[in-house]
Motif scaffolding. Sequence first.
Motif, PDB file in Angstrom:
ATOM      1  N   THR A 166       0.778  -1.127  -0.005  1.00 43.44           N
ATOM      2  CA  THR A 166      -0.050   0.114  -0.244  1.00 43.44           C
ATOM      3  C   THR A 166       0.976   1.353   0.087  1.00 43.44           C
ATOM      4  O   THR A 166       2.087   1.177   0.612  1.00 43.44           O
TER       5      THR A 166
ATOM      6  N   TRP B 234      -3.487   0.381  -3.203  1.00 44.63           N
ATOM      7  CA  TRP B 234      -3.434  -0.713  -2.745  1.00 44.63           C
ATOM      8  C   TRP B 234      -3.305  -1.781  -3.775  1.00 44.63           C
ATOM      9  O   TRP B 234      -4.023  -2.040  -4.603  1.00 44.63           O
TER      10      TRP B 234
ATOM     11  N   TRP C 149      -2.085  -5.858  -5.434  1.00 45.20           N
ATOM     12  CA  TRP C 149      -1.847  -7.184  -5.017  1.00 45.20           C
ATOM     13  C   TRP C 149      -2.095  -7.943  -6.284  1.00 45.20           C
ATOM     14  O   TRP C 149      -2.631  -7.557  -7.359  1.00 45.20           O
TER      15      TRP C 149
END
Length: 234
Positions: A145, A163, A165
């Motif tokens: 983040t 963020w 991922w």
Amino acid sequence: MKLYSDLAVWWPLLSPPHHYVEEAADMLRVLEPFEGATLLELGAGGGSLAFHLKPHFRLTLTDVSPAMLDQNRMVNPECEFAQGDMRTIDLGRQFDRVLVHDAIMYAADEASVKATIRNAVRHCCPGGLVVLVPDYVRETFEPGTEQGGEDGADGRALRYLEWSWDPDPNDSTYQVAYSYMMREADGLVHFDSEIHVEGLFARHQWLAWAEEAGLTASTRLDEWGRDAIIGRKR
């Protein structure tokens, strides 16, 4: 993507030129040793990096988003601009250097990456330099983040959370969720969010695609842990 369209007017509070002082200095160590005065940036966005490069080169700045080009023009009014997709735009001439900075992350599939590299090479003079700067290669990606934002002189302010991922390590993309909090000059606060899908490819793939496109290519790890793909046009 809203960040580059409806929310583009907030770009100066999200990623202003003073955030790029160190990165531009590092980039100049790659760009300056090559001869010639011209530099084309494909996917130049709001122009915060270009702001630091324009004292050194004659810049032509492109982006697919008219709203982002509007922001760029305000920062770099002395530069040349053209609107178009980095994969397909045709300016009809060649440049001593062609740079594709983090916009290359939006080439989220193999065909798009190859098309962008081919287009960069097509716009590069023989013996000239092509530089691609993905945020990550497959070997360096880590979820995480970031947060930031600025207060503006006009009374507006912005804060954001980013963020990142990888929901499927077996494919060639990862996701970045953004949450934006924007305060108008009158104190009204509003919120927005979105998810960006970005490309994630192995280092050897970048090098192979650059070689296929006509570059003699290598990688350079910068001080932020990013692999820049650096190629001289054959």
